[in-house]
Design an enzyme around this catalytic site. Sequence first.
Site, PDB file in Angstrom:
ATOM      1  N   LYS A 104      14.532   1.358  -4.095  1.00  0.00           N
ATOM      2  CA  LYS A 104      14.226   0.208  -4.706  1.00  0.00           C
ATOM      3  C   LYS A 104      13.562   1.230  -6.032  1.00  0.00           C
ATOM      4  O   LYS A 104      12.174   0.898  -5.979  1.00  0.00           O
ATOM      5  CB  LYS A 104      13.855  -0.847  -4.583  1.00  0.00           C
ATOM      6  CG  LYS A 104      15.248  -1.495  -3.837  1.00  0.00           C
ATOM      7  CD  LYS A 104      14.417  -3.004  -3.608  1.00  0.00           C
ATOM      8  CE  LYS A 104      15.245  -3.686  -2.040  1.00  0.00           C
ATOM      9  NZ  LYS A 104      14.460  -5.270  -1.748  1.00  0.00           N
ATOM     10  N   GLY A 133      18.007  -5.950  -1.323  1.00  0.00           N
ATOM     11  CA  GLY A 133      18.069  -7.727  -1.615  1.00  0.00           C
ATOM     12  C   GLY A 133      16.356  -7.712  -0.900  1.00  0.00           C
ATOM     13  O   GLY A 133      16.084  -7.325  -0.614  1.00  0.00           O
ATOM     14  N   THR A 135      14.473  -8.876   1.278  1.00  0.00           N
ATOM     15  CA  THR A 135      14.104  -7.936   2.934  1.00  0.00           C
ATOM     16  C   THR A 135      12.873  -7.605   3.255  1.00  0.00           C
ATOM     17  O   THR A 135      12.400  -6.814   2.031  1.00  0.00           O
ATOM     18  CB  THR A 135      15.031  -7.214   3.517  1.00  0.00           C
ATOM     19  OG1 THR A 135      14.591  -6.054   2.213  1.00  0.00           O
ATOM     20  CG2 THR A 135      16.126  -7.800   3.767  1.00  0.00           C
ATOM     21  N   ALA A 137       9.875  -5.829   5.306  1.00  0.00           N
ATOM     22  CA  ALA A 137      10.429  -4.839   6.817  1.00  0.00           C
ATOM     23  C   ALA A 137      10.319  -5.397   8.290  1.00  0.00           C
ATOM     24  O   ALA A 137      10.689  -5.091   8.984  1.00  0.00           O
ATOM     25  CB  ALA A 137       9.587  -3.386   6.145  1.00  0.00           C
ATOM     26  N   LYS A 188      13.263  -6.080  -9.695  1.00  0.00           N
ATOM     27  CA  LYS A 188      12.118  -7.208  -9.058  1.00  0.00           C
ATOM     28  C   LYS A 188      11.150  -6.512  -9.630  1.00  0.00           C
ATOM     29  O   LYS A 188      10.030  -7.425  -9.274  1.00  0.00           O
ATOM     30  CB  LYS A 188      12.434  -7.904  -9.213  1.00  0.00           C
ATOM     31  CG  LYS A 188      13.175  -7.064  -7.763  1.00  0.00           C
ATOM     32  CD  LYS A 188      12.433  -6.838  -6.144  1.00  0.00           C
ATOM     33  CE  LYS A 188      12.483  -5.501  -5.340  1.00  0.00           C
ATOM     34  NZ  LYS A 188      11.469  -6.204  -4.375  1.00  0.00           N
ATOM     35  N   THR A 245      10.236 -11.489  -3.686  1.00  0.00           N
ATOM     36  CA  THR A 245       8.918 -10.518  -4.012  1.00  0.00           C
ATOM     37  C   THR A 245       8.129 -11.154  -4.879  1.00  0.00           C
ATOM     38  O   THR A 245       6.795 -10.405  -4.915  1.00  0.00           O
ATOM     39  CB  THR A 245       9.135  -9.093  -4.845  1.00  0.00           C
ATOM     40  OG1 THR A 245      10.893  -8.187  -3.761  1.00  0.00           O
ATOM     41  CG2 THR A 245       8.778  -8.204  -4.963  1.00  0.00           C
ATOM     42  N   SER A 251       4.835  -9.134  -0.612  1.00  0.00           N
ATOM     43  CA  SER A 251       5.383  -8.055  -1.307  1.00  0.00           C
ATOM     44  C   SER A 251       4.205  -7.324  -1.957  1.00  0.00           C
ATOM     45  O   SER A 251       3.182  -7.969  -1.850  1.00  0.00           O
ATOM     46  CB  SER A 251       5.588  -8.766  -2.967  1.00  0.00           C
ATOM     47  OG  SER A 251       6.008  -8.338  -4.105  1.00  0.00           O
ATOM     48  N   ARG A 252       3.839  -5.105  -1.744  1.00  0.00           N
ATOM     49  CA  ARG A 252       3.079  -5.012  -2.845  1.00  0.00           C
ATOM     50  C   ARG A 252       3.157  -4.892  -4.043  1.00  0.00           C
ATOM     51  O   ARG A 252       1.768  -4.730  -4.210  1.00  0.00           O
ATOM     52  CB  ARG A 252       3.754  -3.339  -1.736  1.00  0.00           C
ATOM     53  CG  ARG A 252       3.018  -3.169  -0.561  1.00  0.00           C
ATOM     54  CD  ARG A 252       3.349  -1.815  -0.630  1.00  0.00           C
ATOM     55  NE  ARG A 252       4.427  -1.074  -0.764  1.00  0.00           N
ATOM     56  CZ  ARG A 252       5.639  -1.017   0.333  1.00  0.00           C
ATOM     57  NH1 ARG A 252       5.890  -1.221   1.851  1.00  0.00           N
ATOM     58  NH2 ARG A 252       6.455  -0.395  -0.280  1.00  0.00           N
ATOM     59  N   GLU A 278       6.148   0.488  -5.984  1.00  0.00           N
ATOM     60  CA  GLU A 278       7.506   0.700  -7.060  1.00  0.00           C
ATOM     61  C   GLU A 278       7.710   0.005  -8.324  1.00  0.00           C
ATOM     62  O   GLU A 278       7.730   0.790  -9.114  1.00  0.00           O
ATOM     63  CB  GLU A 278       8.777   0.587  -6.397  1.00  0.00           C
ATOM     64  CG  GLU A 278       9.564   1.096  -5.510  1.00  0.00           C
ATOM     65  CD  GLU A 278       9.882   3.214  -5.680  1.00  0.00           C
ATOM     66  OE1 GLU A 278       9.762   3.107  -6.354  1.00  0.00           O
ATOM     67  OE2 GLU A 278      10.561   3.484  -4.606  1.00  0.00           O
TER      68      GLU A 278
END
Length: 333
Positions: A104, A133, A135, A137, A188, A245, A251-252, A278
């Site tokens: 992404k 989508g 998700t 991990a 996002k 996110t 979420s990083r 990202e």
Amino acid sequence: MFAVIGAGAWGTALAVHLAKAGCAARIWDIDGAHLHKLANDRENRRYLPGVPLPGAVKPTGELEAVTAKAECVLVVTPSSALRKTFRRLKPLLTAGTRIGCASKGLEVETGLLAHQVAEQELGPDYPLAAVSGPTFAAEVAVGRPAAITVASRQRDQALWLARKLNAGALRAYVSEDLVGVEVGGATKNVIAIAAGASDGLGYGANARAALICRGLAEIVRLGLSLGAEAGSFMGLAGLGDLALTCSDDQSRNRRLGLAVARGTPVNEALRELGQVAEGFHAAEAIHKLSRRLNLDLPISEQVYRVLYRGQDPGRVLEALLSRPLKAEDEAAA
């Protein structure tokens, strides 16, 4: 058999899921030492601790061996590595090999989406299907319920990959709006950094909800300018992924925003994450795109200024709050 390229958290989780769904998966990574440890430990202790690799997941050090006889090559590398990865894969692909991408992001130098980079490097014979989508991990790897979108301009490609992934508690939907699905997945992350910064400054739930809503308007604005369909952003790869996110510390990108707002220097915050955020790279790519396309993307622009220009997060968010009044439908345009 699947060839999974990239042994980070998401690549490993997808390989584990595919194995549980009855598909053998060979997994490769550019970090040979990491791959060797995966093979020995039968677990990704660096990125996905506590999740054993099923027997059908085979970490393999030779890229040629990973791709040999693969029905589908599923690329799950950082977006910054996509071009090099596709270039390296091209001589190893055979007629009929399917290409999927679960990365992404946008290519910073060009602003291109993953399928556009693939087209340049692989040519027209290997149309890409994007997996996106809401998700995390770790949840997919242990079989918790989740839903994804698989998008391709060739509907049969999307259907084929969706059917392979649609197993257990993971529900897969298909879309032909490849641009919309990829734009949603890439942008996002930038809004999630803003939401994390807002929470790190103690602005509260109301501010976070406002950032999610106005962030979605920016995502739609950018997506439409690139040829996406507006409806795609109301789905899993748009609003669904954005809400997830922005609101959960798994979420990083959200954690990056939290850290920077609390005074951690950007480089140190990135290092402490231990994995690629990202949104950091997407912020620069979107900054360049907005200039090229003459788009007003205020949240994304302020995130860029915090990350790349060293501006104070508190003052940046105050600047967003002090923007001139508009009608809501005008602000979304």
